[in-house]
Design an enzyme around this catalytic site. Structure first.
Site, mmCIF file in Angstrom:
data_model
loop_
_atom_site.group_PDB
_atom_site.id
_atom_site.type_symbol
_atom_site.label_atom_id
_atom_site.label_comp_id
_atom_site.label_asym_id
_atom_site.label_seq_id
_atom_site.Cartn_x
_atom_site.Cartn_y
_atom_site.Cartn_z
ATOM 1 N N GLN A 1 36.904 -71.066 43.614
ATOM 2 C CA GLN A 1 36.320 -72.176 44.283
ATOM 3 C C GLN A 1 35.427 -73.156 43.657
ATOM 4 O O GLN A 1 35.280 -74.378 43.943
ATOM 5 C CB GLN A 1 35.575 -71.556 46.012
ATOM 6 C CG GLN A 1 36.680 -71.474 46.785
ATOM 7 C CD GLN A 1 37.552 -72.474 47.479
ATOM 8 O OE1 GLN A 1 36.984 -73.416 47.761
ATOM 9 N NE2 GLN A 1 38.656 -72.357 47.762
ATOM 10 N N HIS B 1 32.376 -69.013 52.776
ATOM 11 C CA HIS B 1 32.785 -67.955 53.571
ATOM 12 C C HIS B 1 31.836 -67.215 54.640
ATOM 13 O O HIS B 1 30.552 -67.364 54.123
ATOM 14 C CB HIS B 1 33.294 -66.736 52.759
ATOM 15 C CG HIS B 1 34.374 -65.827 53.087
ATOM 16 N ND1 HIS B 1 35.015 -65.778 54.137
ATOM 17 C CD2 HIS B 1 34.865 -64.579 52.593
ATOM 18 C CE1 HIS B 1 35.884 -64.956 54.672
ATOM 19 N NE2 HIS B 1 35.758 -64.158 53.527
ATOM 20 N N GLU C 1 43.996 -62.928 55.351
ATOM 21 C CA GLU C 1 44.461 -62.826 54.149
ATOM 22 C C GLU C 1 44.980 -61.428 53.939
ATOM 23 O O GLU C 1 45.993 -61.173 53.161
ATOM 24 C CB GLU C 1 43.336 -63.173 53.302
ATOM 25 C CG GLU C 1 42.332 -62.257 53.317
ATOM 26 C CD GLU C 1 40.893 -62.709 52.562
ATOM 27 O OE1 GLU C 1 41.054 -63.941 52.417
ATOM 28 O OE2 GLU C 1 40.052 -61.896 52.445
ATOM 29 N N SER D 1 72.337 -72.450 60.918
ATOM 30 C CA SER D 1 73.320 -72.193 61.562
ATOM 31 C C SER D 1 72.940 -71.549 63.103
ATOM 32 O O SER D 1 71.979 -70.965 63.181
ATOM 33 C CB SER D 1 74.267 -71.433 60.903
ATOM 34 O OG SER D 1 73.707 -69.826 60.906
HETATM 35 N N1 LIG Z 1 39.600 -68.129 46.087
HETATM 36 C C1 LIG Z 1 39.621 -68.830 46.941
HETATM 37 O O1 LIG Z 1 40.101 -69.912 46.719
HETATM 38 C C2 LIG Z 1 38.623 -68.926 48.326
HETATM 39 C C3 LIG Z 1 37.369 -68.366 48.463
HETATM 40 N N2 LIG Z 1 36.711 -68.427 48.922
HETATM 41 C C4 LIG Z 1 35.267 -68.107 49.056
HETATM 42 O O2 LIG Z 1 34.565 -68.641 48.255
HETATM 43 C C5 LIG Z 1 33.515 -67.985 47.627
HETATM 44 C C6 LIG Z 1 33.791 -67.882 46.108
HETATM 45 O O3 LIG Z 1 35.219 -67.172 45.933
HETATM 46 P P1 LIG Z 1 36.276 -67.232 44.611
HETATM 47 O O4 LIG Z 1 35.957 -68.579 44.034
HETATM 48 O O5 LIG Z 1 37.262 -66.705 44.592
HETATM 49 O O6 LIG Z 1 35.158 -66.187 43.723
HETATM 50 P P2 LIG Z 1 35.690 -65.481 42.292
HETATM 51 O O7 LIG Z 1 35.865 -63.954 42.490
HETATM 52 O O8 LIG Z 1 36.509 -66.392 41.322
HETATM 53 O O9 LIG Z 1 34.276 -65.316 41.461
HETATM 54 C C7 LIG Z 1 33.220 -66.544 41.047
HETATM 55 C C8 LIG Z 1 32.365 -66.628 40.165
HETATM 56 O O10 LIG Z 1 31.595 -65.463 40.353
HETATM 57 C C9 LIG Z 1 31.322 -64.459 39.028
HETATM 58 N N3 LIG Z 1 30.836 -63.257 39.545
HETATM 59 C C10 LIG Z 1 31.239 -62.201 40.048
HETATM 60 N N4 LIG Z 1 30.358 -61.147 40.053
HETATM 61 C C11 LIG Z 1 29.116 -61.724 39.660
HETATM 62 C C12 LIG Z 1 27.897 -61.102 39.277
HETATM 63 N N5 LIG Z 1 27.492 -59.865 39.781
HETATM 64 N N6 LIG Z 1 26.900 -61.957 38.751
HETATM 65 C C13 LIG Z 1 27.417 -63.500 38.356
HETATM 66 N N7 LIG Z 1 28.485 -63.778 38.556
HETATM 67 C C14 LIG Z 1 29.252 -62.980 39.253
HETATM 68 C C15 LIG Z 1 32.799 -64.563 38.600
HETATM 69 O O11 LIG Z 1 32.786 -64.345 37.246
HETATM 70 C C16 LIG Z 1 33.043 -65.983 38.707
HETATM 71 O O12 LIG Z 1 32.845 -67.018 37.782
HETATM 72 C C17 LIG Z 1 33.826 -66.451 48.000
HETATM 73 O O13 LIG Z 1 32.994 -66.357 49.352
HETATM 74 C C18 LIG Z 1 35.114 -66.554 48.767
HETATM 75 O O14 LIG Z 1 35.401 -65.556 50.049
HETATM 76 C C19 LIG Z 1 37.000 -69.060 50.280
HETATM 77 C C20 LIG Z 1 38.082 -69.770 50.390
HETATM 78 C C21 LIG Z 1 39.178 -69.613 49.369
HETATM 79 C C1 LIG Z 2 42.525 -68.643 49.724
HETATM 80 C C2 LIG Z 2 41.769 -68.269 50.947
HETATM 81 O O1 LIG Z 2 41.543 -68.832 51.863
HETATM 82 C C3 LIG Z 2 41.647 -66.867 51.141
HETATM 83 C C4 LIG Z 2 42.858 -66.112 50.961
HETATM 84 O O2 LIG Z 2 41.194 -66.412 52.248
HETATM 85 C C5 LIG Z 2 40.698 -66.231 49.919
HETATM 86 O O3 LIG Z 2 41.148 -66.581 48.784
HETATM 87 O O4 LIG Z 2 39.734 -65.642 50.219
HETATM 88 MG MG LIG Z 3 40.467 -68.190 53.397
HETATM 89 MG MG LIG Z 4 39.478 -65.278 52.352
#
Ligand SMILES: NC(=O)C1=CN([C@@H]2O[C@H](COP(=O)(O)OP(=O)(O)OC[C@H]3O[C@@H](n4cnc5c(N)ncnc54)[C@H](O)[C@@H]3O)[C@@H](O)[C@H]2O)C=CC1
Ligand SMILES: CC(=O)[C@](C)(O)C(=O)O
Ligand SMILES: [Mg+2]
Ligand SMILES: [Mg+2]
Length: 347
Positions: free
Chosen positions: A41, A124, A212, A270
């Site tokens: 994100q 989130h 999810e 169909s």
């Molecule tokens: N992946 C997605 O497309 C979606 C994610 N979200 C929400 O957005 C937020 C971010 O999710 P993502 O981008 O998937 O996260 P991600 O799993 O890609 O992690 C984001 C960053 O956090 C860093 N990280 C992880 N643990 C750490 C720590 N202990 N200390 C410092 N950095 C740390 C990682 O290295 C990474 O750069 C979450 O709340 C997720 O639920 C919401 C909608 C979709």
């Molecule tokens: C992409 C999305 O909105 C999810 C599946 O809820 C997530 O990555 O946490």
């Molecule tokens: Mg979602």
């Molecule tokens: Mg999610």
């Protein structure tokens, strides 16, 4: 807010027409938006905000792969890219986009930078809703807001670059400044949302975790695997089983569902298929309903949060997840899929 009828229920939706980009820029003109975390994100939201003309900086751990990725994406160390703490200190709006488990580790540090009047932004409802498990309890004098794009950060960026948008939900948990609403809506528009649907933190996280684990990701793989296995057990080849389980769905039928709904997809198949699908979908619904009810109860009880926190807080969480993804990739069904994908006429 536009009032829109969703299947007989009226809901309020914020549209780009009523809250255009210029208005969003005006609302946030004196803010520094600090995007903390550059995973999935983080890049999508930060780059969209930057390209939309907002004042945005990125906070990321130095000497990490994602720091290098941020540099490659055009963020400049010392100017628009900082160590996490430095970015948090500079930001007036802090977009907390570490993984949900990572947010727990960083919280005690981040909290120190939440001075009065700042806004704490999540994508989130996880951290706030499961506060007994996360310990994330913001001070009373900051806004606490949420914009959750309903899709991957990768899609958020791709759709933005294609001149489109992804819908998001938004919520306000705490309005300390009286500006929480305009801040959250402006951010929602700025990160590239098309339409914004209002919710609350708890509803966002309960529905998201259900979706999810359910039909978006968990259930769909389970149903694919079950049908593939039935076909294979009955002597069908891998290519036939894969085509009839996945390829036809993604290439031909789901685009029709996306375009105009399930009945439209059915109507373009169909009458033989229509008769069978109309008979069988209810059996599948009845068979899976108890599993969905069990899933929702597990989400509501905080068990899914506990499992994800425990699993994603270990030092080797990423390697462990990658091992399981590899297992999936190397299963016969998805190996057959890789071969089938190579044969797409446009590949
Ligand atoms: N992946 C997605 O497309 C979606 C994610 N979200 C929400 O957005 C937020 C971010 O999710 P993502 O981008 O998937 O996260 P991600 O799993 O890609 O992690 C984001 C960053 O956090 C860093 N990280 C992880 N643990 C750490 C720590 N202990 N200390 C410092 N950095 C740390 C990682 O290295 C990474 O750069 C979450 O709340 C997720 O639920 C919401 C909608 C979709
Ligand atoms: C992409 C999305 O909105 C999810 C599946 O809820 C997530 O990555 O946490
Ligand atoms: Mg979602
Ligand atoms: Mg999610």
């Amino acid at each position: 807010m536009a009032t829109i009828n969703f299947g007989g229920v009226l809901e309020e939706v914020v549209t780009r027409e009523e809250f255009p980009m210029e208005k969003a820029r005006e609302v946030l003109k004196n803010e520094v938006i600090a995007v903390i975390g550059y995973g999935v994100q983080g890049p999508g939201q930060a780059l969209n905000l930057k390209d939309n003309g907002f004042n945005v900086i990125v906070g990321q751990r130095k000497n990490s792969k994602t720091w290098d990725k941020a540099v490659a994406d055009g963020w400049v160390p010392g100017e628009t890219l900082f160590d996490i703490e430095e970015a948090a200190a500079k930001g007036t709006i802090i977009q907390f986009l570490l993984s949900d488990a990572g947010q727990i580790t960083l919280w005690p540090t981040l909290k120190q930078h939440l001075t009065p009047g700042k806004a704490l932004y999540f994508s989130h409802g996880f951290g706030i809703t499961y506060k007994e498990q996360t310990g994330i309890i913001p001070p009373a004098d900051v806004d606490v807001i949420l914009v959750a794009p309903k899709g991957s950060g990768t899609s958020l960026r791709r759709l933005f670059l294609a001149g489109q948008g992804l819908n998001s939900s938004f919520a306000i948990f705490q309005d300390a400044t009286g500006r929480a609403k305009e801040r959250v809506v402006a951010l929602g528009i700025g990160v590239g949302s098309g339409y914004l649907f209002e919710t609350d933190f708890k509803k966002e996280v309960f529905s998201d975790l259900t979706g999810e684990r359910g039909s978006l990701m968990g259930c769909i793989q389970g149903i694919f695997a079950a049908q593939y296995e039935t076909l294979r057990r009955n002597g069908h080849s891998p290519s036939e089983a894969f085509n009839e389980t996945v390829e036809e769905l993604t290439q031909s039928l789901m685009p029709l569902v996306a375009e105009n709904g399930m009945d439209w997809m059915y109507a373009n198949c169909s009458t033989t298929a229509q008769r069978g699908a109309l008979d069988w979908w209810k059996k599948f619904k009845d068979a899976t309903q108890p599993v969905f009810d069990e899933l929702y109860a597990s989400v509501a009880a905080g068990k899914e949060a506990a499992r994800s926190i425990a699993s994603n807080s270990t030092p080797d969480y990423r390697e462990k997840l990658n091992e399981e993804l590899k297992e999936l990739r190397e299963s016969e069904m998805w190996q057959a899929g890789a071969a089938v994908r190579k044969l797409r006429p446009n590949a």
